[in-house]
Every structure is written in C-alpha cells, then in structure tokens.
Design a protein around this motif. Structure first.
Motif, PDB file in Angstrom:
ATOM      1  N   GLU A 172       0.778  -1.216  -0.031  1.00 19.05           N
ATOM      2  CA  GLU A 172      -0.062  -0.005   0.056  1.00 19.05           C
ATOM      3  C   GLU A 172       0.969   1.150   0.083  1.00 19.05           C
ATOM      4  OE1 GLU A 172      -3.118  -0.371  -0.406  1.00 19.05           O
ATOM      5  OE2 GLU A 172      -3.097  -2.560  -0.044  1.00 19.05           O
ATOM      6  N   ALA A 173       0.257   2.289  -0.413  1.00 16.46           N
ATOM      7  CA  ALA A 173       1.120   3.535  -0.327  1.00 16.46           C
ATOM      8  C   ALA A 173       1.410   3.883   0.895  1.00 16.46           C
ATOM      9  CB  ALA A 173       0.195   4.641  -1.229  1.00 16.46           C
ATOM     10  N   GLY A 174       2.562   4.461   1.335  1.00 18.88           N
ATOM     11  CA  GLY A 174       3.133   4.979   2.508  1.00 18.88           C
ATOM     12  C   GLY A 174       3.335   3.849   3.588  1.00 18.88           C
ATOM     13  N   GLU A 175       3.139   2.595   3.153  1.00 25.05           N
ATOM     14  CA  GLU A 175       3.509   1.628   4.289  1.00 25.05           C
ATOM     15  C   GLU A 175       4.761   1.010   4.080  1.00 25.05           C
ATOM     16  OE1 GLU A 175       1.870  -2.503   4.730  1.00 25.05           O
ATOM     17  OE2 GLU A 175       2.192  -2.548   2.395  1.00 25.05           O
ATOM     18  N   SER A 176       5.431   0.551   5.186  1.00 25.10           N
ATOM     19  CA  SER A 176       7.008  -0.107   5.088  1.00 25.10           C
ATOM     20  C   SER A 176       6.640  -1.645   5.340  1.00 25.10           C
ATOM     21  CB  SER A 176       7.729   0.395   6.224  1.00 25.10           C
ATOM     22  OG  SER A 176       8.886  -0.269   6.572  1.00 25.10           O
ATOM     23  N   LEU A 177       6.791  -2.244   4.207  1.00 24.55           N
ATOM     24  CA  LEU A 177       7.036  -3.785   3.991  1.00 24.55           C
ATOM     25  C   LEU A 177       8.326  -4.163   4.133  1.00 24.55           C
ATOM     26  CD1 LEU A 177       5.194  -6.121   3.531  1.00 24.55           C
ATOM     27  CD2 LEU A 177       6.016  -6.062   1.114  1.00 24.55           C
ATOM     28  N   VAL A 178       8.438  -5.072   5.091  1.00 26.56           N
ATOM     29  CA  VAL A 178       9.789  -5.902   5.197  1.00 26.56           C
ATOM     30  C   VAL A 178       9.759  -7.290   4.651  1.00 26.56           C
ATOM     31  CG1 VAL A 178      11.851  -6.448   6.655  1.00 26.56           C
ATOM     32  CG2 VAL A 178      10.804  -4.503   7.041  1.00 26.56           C
ATOM     33  N   ILE A 179      10.647  -7.756   3.782  1.00 26.28           N
ATOM     34  CA  ILE A 179      10.407  -9.231   3.094  1.00 26.28           C
ATOM     35  C   ILE A 179      11.748  -9.911   3.838  1.00 26.28           C
ATOM     36  CG2 ILE A 179      10.381 -10.721   1.241  1.00 26.28           C
ATOM     37  CD1 ILE A 179       9.500  -7.994  -0.315  1.00 26.28           C
ATOM     38  N   HIS A 214      17.503 -10.474   6.452  1.00 24.45           N
ATOM     39  CA  HIS A 214      17.207 -11.696   7.242  1.00 24.45           C
ATOM     40  C   HIS A 214      17.286 -11.425   8.639  1.00 24.45           C
ATOM     41  CE1 HIS A 214      21.418 -11.866   5.710  1.00 24.45           C
ATOM     42  NE2 HIS A 214      21.784 -11.691   7.130  1.00 24.45           N
ATOM     43  N   ASN A 215      17.441 -10.276   9.017  1.00 27.82           N
ATOM     44  CA  ASN A 215      17.869  -9.498  10.423  1.00 27.82           C
ATOM     45  C   ASN A 215      16.542  -9.647  10.987  1.00 27.82           C
ATOM     46  OD1 ASN A 215      18.271  -8.421  12.653  1.00 27.82           O
ATOM     47  ND2 ASN A 215      20.007  -7.291  11.960  1.00 27.82           N
ATOM     48  N   MET A 216      15.912 -10.346  11.635  1.00 33.26           N
ATOM     49  CA  MET A 216      14.373 -10.296  12.197  1.00 33.26           C
ATOM     50  C   MET A 216      14.352  -8.880  13.144  1.00 33.26           C
ATOM     51  SD  MET A 216      12.742 -12.240  10.892  1.00 33.26           S
ATOM     52  CE  MET A 216      11.289 -11.535  11.553  1.00 33.26           C
ATOM     53  N   GLN A 217      15.384  -8.841  14.056  1.00 35.66           N
ATOM     54  CA  GLN A 217      15.463  -7.546  14.919  1.00 35.66           C
ATOM     55  C   GLN A 217      15.131  -6.191  14.105  1.00 35.66           C
ATOM     56  OE1 GLN A 217      19.210  -7.693  16.736  1.00 35.66           O
ATOM     57  NE2 GLN A 217      18.120  -7.474  18.866  1.00 35.66           N
ATOM     58  N   SER A 218      15.928  -6.176  13.044  1.00 35.97           N
ATOM     59  CA  SER A 218      15.641  -5.175  12.191  1.00 35.97           C
ATOM     60  C   SER A 218      14.380  -5.159  11.654  1.00 35.97           C
ATOM     61  CB  SER A 218      17.025  -5.145  11.211  1.00 35.97           C
ATOM     62  OG  SER A 218      16.666  -4.367  10.027  1.00 35.97           O
ATOM     63  N   ALA A 219      13.823  -6.130  11.179  1.00 35.73           N
ATOM     64  CA  ALA A 219      12.603  -6.170  10.566  1.00 35.73           C
ATOM     65  C   ALA A 219      11.537  -5.771  11.675  1.00 35.73           C
ATOM     66  CB  ALA A 219      12.445  -7.750  10.177  1.00 35.73           C
ATOM     67  N   PHE A 220      11.635  -6.277  12.905  1.00 38.77           N
ATOM     68  CA  PHE A 220      10.659  -5.467  13.735  1.00 38.77           C
ATOM     69  C   PHE A 220      10.619  -4.128  14.017  1.00 38.77           C
ATOM     70  CE2 PHE A 220      10.567 -10.214  14.996  1.00 38.77           C
ATOM     71  CZ  PHE A 220       9.030 -10.333  14.668  1.00 38.77           C
ATOM     72  N   ARG A 221      11.948  -3.647  13.940  1.00 40.54           N
ATOM     73  CA  ARG A 221      12.258  -2.099  14.127  1.00 40.54           C
ATOM     74  C   ARG A 221      11.360  -1.385  12.902  1.00 40.54           C
ATOM     75  NH1 ARG A 221      17.860  -3.103  16.972  1.00 40.54           N
ATOM     76  NH2 ARG A 221      18.595  -3.396  14.956  1.00 40.54           N
ATOM     77  N   ILE A 222      11.534  -1.673  11.725  1.00 39.64           N
ATOM     78  CA  ILE A 222      11.285  -0.915  10.589  1.00 39.64           C
ATOM     79  C   ILE A 222       9.901  -1.037   9.850  1.00 39.64           C
ATOM     80  CG2 ILE A 222      13.462  -0.033  10.322  1.00 39.64           C
ATOM     81  CD1 ILE A 222      13.731  -2.003   8.047  1.00 39.64           C
ATOM     82  N   ALA A 223       9.202  -2.199  10.147  1.00 38.96           N
ATOM     83  CA  ALA A 223       8.283  -2.740   9.324  1.00 38.96           C
ATOM     84  C   ALA A 223       6.725  -2.370   9.784  1.00 38.96           C
ATOM     85  CB  ALA A 223       8.305  -4.342   9.180  1.00 38.96           C
ATOM     86  N   ASP A 224       6.008  -2.199   8.975  1.00 34.05           N
ATOM     87  CA  ASP A 224       4.518  -2.034   9.313  1.00 34.05           C
ATOM     88  C   ASP A 224       3.798  -3.543   8.943  1.00 34.05           C
ATOM     89  OD1 ASP A 224       4.421   0.762   9.667  1.00 34.05           O
ATOM     90  OD2 ASP A 224       4.005   1.071   7.527  1.00 34.05           O
ATOM     91  N   ARG A 225       4.497  -4.034   7.945  1.00 29.68           N
ATOM     92  CA  ARG A 225       4.095  -5.478   7.657  1.00 29.68           C
ATOM     93  C   ARG A 225       5.532  -6.229   7.427  1.00 29.68           C
ATOM     94  NH1 ARG A 225      -0.031  -6.699   3.398  1.00 29.68           N
ATOM     95  NH2 ARG A 225       0.984  -5.287   2.490  1.00 29.68           N
ATOM     96  N   ILE A 226       5.465  -7.675   7.780  1.00 29.77           N
ATOM     97  CA  ILE A 226       6.347  -8.310   7.376  1.00 29.77           C
ATOM     98  C   ILE A 226       5.856  -9.671   6.565  1.00 29.77           C
ATOM     99  CG2 ILE A 226       8.237  -9.973   8.358  1.00 29.77           C
ATOM    100  CD1 ILE A 226       8.114  -8.380  10.985  1.00 29.77           C
ATOM    101  N   ALA A 227       6.566  -9.882   5.294  1.00 32.29           N
ATOM    102  CA  ALA A 227       6.036 -10.930   4.413  1.00 32.29           C
ATOM    103  C   ALA A 227       7.424 -12.017   4.789  1.00 32.29           C
ATOM    104  CB  ALA A 227       6.171 -10.366   3.207  1.00 32.29           C
TER     105      ALA A 227
END
Lengths: 263, 266
Positions: A41-48, A212-225
């Motif tokens: 979505e526009a404006g979201e931060s997705l982390v894969i 592949h760094n989950m800590q980092s993913a939780f810090r920056i994500a709105d959604r994680i895939a």
C-alpha cells in the motif's frame, strides 16, 4: 493488465502502490521465484524476510525492473513495469530510490558527486540548489560534512548511509533497501535502522526492505512478509507475525536450524 | 557391451562439449550485437553527455598517442630497413618509399594502431564496466533511472570510433617519417626522390580506406570491451576473465574483419 480491473477481486480500496502478480523467475534451470504475489500500500513499510538464497534480492530487483521475469507482472501505480517501452520504464523508475547491499557508490566520484548525480541527471537545478539538496540529504542520514570524501574512505555503515542519501535525493515515492545491514555490527545495524525509521517519518514514502535480520525487521516494518521456496508464505503485522504458528517462521524467529536443512 | 557403452559416452561427451562451445560462441555474438544495437538506439536520445564524450575522447585519443605513434614510427623504420635490403638485390631501391607509404596507409597503421588500442582501451573498458557490474554500480544506474548503456557505453564506443581515424592519420604520418629517416639517414637514399616516390603511387583512396578501417576497428574493439564488461559475472575473477577475453576477442575480430574489409574496400 490494468489495475482498474481489480474490482473483480472484491477489494475496492485504494489501488496498491506496488502490485506483484504471479512472478516467476529461474536462473540456470533453478526456479528462484515460483509465483510471488504481493501488494504494497502507499505509505507503508513492508519488510520481506527469508533465508539466504530464498530469492529476496531477486524479488526486490524485479520491483524496480532490474530483472525481467519469465512470467508475471510488476505493476507500479497502475503501470506495468514488466512490459513497457525503454523510455517509459526509465520514467517509472524515477519514482524509485534504491539502496544496494554494499552501497554501490560510484567509486570514481566523491560522496557529494554521488548524491548530486541523480539531481544533475534528472533536474535543471543550479549548482547552489544541488549543493543545498545534497547537504539536506547528508544531514538526514547524519553524515554532515562528509561531502568531500572519496567513497573509498568510508566505513561500511557510512557507505550504506551515503547510499540512502543518494536514493532519497530525487525525493522518490518508493524506497527499496536491499539488505541494509548485511555485514554490519549490531550497533551500526541499529543506527542504520534508526536512520531508516527517521527517513520514513520525514519523507512521505512507501518502503520495501529485504533482510534476514528479524530484529531489524521488527524495528522498521508495518508488515512483514516471509519469502520461502520462491513464494510469499506469510504476510502480517509485526505483532501478529511473531505469533504465527508456521513452524518455519518460529524456527526463523528463534534462529534454530530446520531438521530438513541440516540434513 | 561395456566397451561400446564407454565409446558411446565418449562420443556423447565430445558432442556435448562441441555443443556447449558453439552455444557459448552464439551467446558471445548475441551479446556483441545487443550492445551494438542498444548503443545505436541510445546515441540519438536525450540527454547528450558532451562532457563525458570529451573525457573519453581524451582518454582514447590523446592518451593513446604516444603508444600508437611509437608503434607506427618503428613499423615504418623496420619496413624501410627490410624492403631496402630486399629491393637492393634487384636494384629496385627506388620503390622503397612507395612500399612504405602504401603498406602503412592501407594496412599496417590501421591494424597495428587498433591492436594497440584493443590492448590499451578495450581491456580498460572491460575492467571498468566489469567492476561496476559486480559491485552493483550498473544496477544503481538503472535504479536512478539512468540507462547504463547511454551513460557508460555510448560515450566510450563513440569516442573510440571517432578517435581512431585521427590517431591512424597521425600514425600514417609518423610511420612514413620513420621510413624516410631510415632510408635517407642510414641507407643513403636521395631525400627528394624518396619524398616524390612516397606520394607517386599513393591515392586518396588508399588513405581514406585505411581511415574507414580504423573507425570500424574502433567500433568493434570498444563494443567487444563494453559487452565483455557489461555482462561480467563472478566477482574479481570474472573481471579478470572479462579483461583478458576483451583483448583476445577484440584482436581476433579485428584481424578477421580486416580481411573482409580489405576485400570490400579495395
């Protein structure tokens, strides 16, 4: 295929900024992407997230058209990036800013020239305006005063941040981060994440990050895939993602080996 | 039965390797023409990067002048020396000047200059673009909505193609001067008749066909260097391989195409 037809799926919300539809890609006979479907979505931060060799880099490079898929589409604001005239593709790519794994800075140029490059290439700004914009971008990544340095003088963390500064200089609508903290120590990695979060607050952008760094993913994500075996196997908000029952995800979160992969 | 099987698998192995080699060759040719086509396509589209063109023209042209000049001058000198010794035997020393000027302008100056440039410029193009490829700098250009072919390849190929004819023109002059100096100073030829003979049998066509050859060789060697660099894979080792094969392929293609160009142009 136009996004106007998306009504048939039953969702009438605002069209996604990025839509990936049934993406397939193989290299030398090995299928890396096997039908990836994804909407950002526009404006979201997705982390894969995903294991090494899961195809994360390949997927993010498809988003900006660096790789052409065998099958499937990447739709940016309703325009198909996988099927456009070369000049039109370049125009669509102007919406993007991308930060590469090792920074991918032009080593024949200084830090200043690196950040000024897209401005000189795509705008008619005069030198004073370019200098002001470069300073602004450097300040945003906390690297004021390093403009005159050669890229070879920079540390790994600084290279990433200069890469960020270069990626945002043209005020992109979409920012892509390819493994922003690979090869960095945990503290530098946290600094990088903080810079990403701060950039997000200050700029009105859509972000896609792979890591592949989950800590980092939780810090920056709105959604994680989760990308696994060439497909998105789960996508959720960080708090939901943490409690997903999928055993692979639980192993991934805990950093434990998978029986089948040990063998 | 097992001997037959071994024999069969040996034949299959040979066929496989022949097939792989031919596929590799076709891939190479395909890449060459892909880069050539893309270069032509992007040459005539905005933005035009005059400063980069100029920088590359200095790099290819001005910086190569010493090595090309020396090569050609000594070739002229050796040519005069050799033909003088030979022609002396049947009292045809008078034709040394014509042989030197004709062989230099038609053949030796363009081919030798191009081979030197293939070594000097072709290799550095492959190494430069190859390094940019493996460090993702080429991807970064794409990501910044800049077509790498247009930004990197067009000025390099353009500058090499444009600069080789003037380089060869200078090489012609220096080679002829080298031959003159040796004949007059060492062999005691008459300076006035030598000078006359130099131009007596020389047509404008001899010079111009040499310059056309030079431009074509420049195009071939720069496209080869760029395509080797552009499609580099495999890190530092890959860059090394690309650099070597840019010089080898460039030189071979120059020599092969020289034959066909000579057949067409003369």
């Amino acid at each position: 295929m136009a996004t106007g037809e998306r009504g048939e799926s039953g969702r009438a919300a605002a069209p996604p900024k990025i839509a990936v539809i049934d993406l397939h890609k193989s290299f030398a006979g090995r299928e890396v992407l096997r039908g990836v479907n994804l909407e950002v979505e526009a404006g979201e931060s997705l982390v894969i997230v995903g294991g090494s060799g899961a195809g994360k880099s390949v997927l993010i490079k498809h988003l900006i058209g660096l790789i052409t898929p065998e099958r499937g589409h990447v739709i940016i604001d309703g325009e198909d990036l996988t099927n456009c005239e070369p000049a039109r593709c370049l125009a669509i790519r102007r919406k993007f800013g991308m930060s590469f794994q090792e920074g991918a800075l032009f080593d024949s140029m200084t830090v200043f020239e690196n950040i000024a490059f897209p401005l000189r290439r795509h705008t008619r700004m005069d030198e004073a305006a370019i200098a002001a914009r470069v300073q602004e971008c450097l300040a945003l990544v906390h690297l004021d005063g390093t403009g005159g340095k050669a890229t070879s003088e920079l540390s790994g963390g600084m290279r990433r941040r200069v890469g960020f500064a270069r990626a945002i200089s043209l005020q992109p609508e979409i920012l892509l981060f390819d493994e922003p903290d690979t090869g960095l120590d945990p503290i530098t990695s946290a600094v990088i994440d903080a810079v990403i979060v701060e950039m997000r607050k200050q700029l009105d952008v859509t972000m896609v990050t792979i890591t592949h760094n989950m800590q980092s993913a939780f810090r920056i994500a709105d959604r994680i895939a989760m990308l696994r075996n060439g497909q998105i196997t789960a996508i959720a908000r960080p708090d939901v993602f943490r409690s997903l029952a999928d055993p692979y995800i639980q192993k991934f979160l805990a950093g434990e080996p998978l029986e089948e992969e040990v063998a | 039965m097992s001997a037959e099987q071994t024999q069969a698998s040996g034949v299959v192995g040979v066929l496989e390797s022949v097939g792989r080699k031919s596929l590799g060759l076709f891939e190479e040719i395909g890449r060459f023409f892909f880069i050539l086509h893309a270069t032509v396509y992007w040459t005539f589209r905005r933005p035009f990067d005059g400063k980069e063109w100029l920088r590359q023209m200095v790099r290819v042209g001005v910086d190569s002048l010493p090595v090309v000049g020396l090569t050609s001058m000594f070739t002229g000198m050796v040519l005069a020396l050799q033909t003088y010794r030979g022609f002396e035997r049947f009292h045809a020393e008078g034709f040394v000047a014509s042989v030197v000027s004709l062989s230099l302008t038609r053949e030796l100056a363009p081919v030798l200059a191009s081979l030197m440039i293939a070594g000097r410029v072709g290799s550095s193009l492959a190494a430069e673009l190859g390094t940019m490829r493996v460090t993702e700098q080429i991807d970064a250009l794409y990501a910044m909505a800049t077509e790498p072919i247009q930004y990197l390849v067009v000025p390099r190929v353009g500058a090499t193609t444009v600069m080789l004819p003037p380089l060869v023109a200078i090489a012609n002059g220096l080679g002829i001067f080298g031959g003159y100096a040796i004949s007059v100073a060492l062999m005691g030829a008459n300076p006035v008749t030598y000078w006359e003979k130099t131009f007596q049998y020389l047509d404008l066509n001899d010079v111009s066909s040499g310059l056309i050859k030079a431009a074509v060789f420049g195009l071939i060697l720069s496209v080869t260097g760029c395509s080797k660099g552009f499609f580099t894979t495999g890190g530092a080792e890959g860059v090394g391989r690309a650099t070597t094969s840019a010089v080898v392929m460039g030189s071979v293609v120059i020599l092969v195409s020289d034959f066909f160009l000579t057949k067409i142009l003369f």
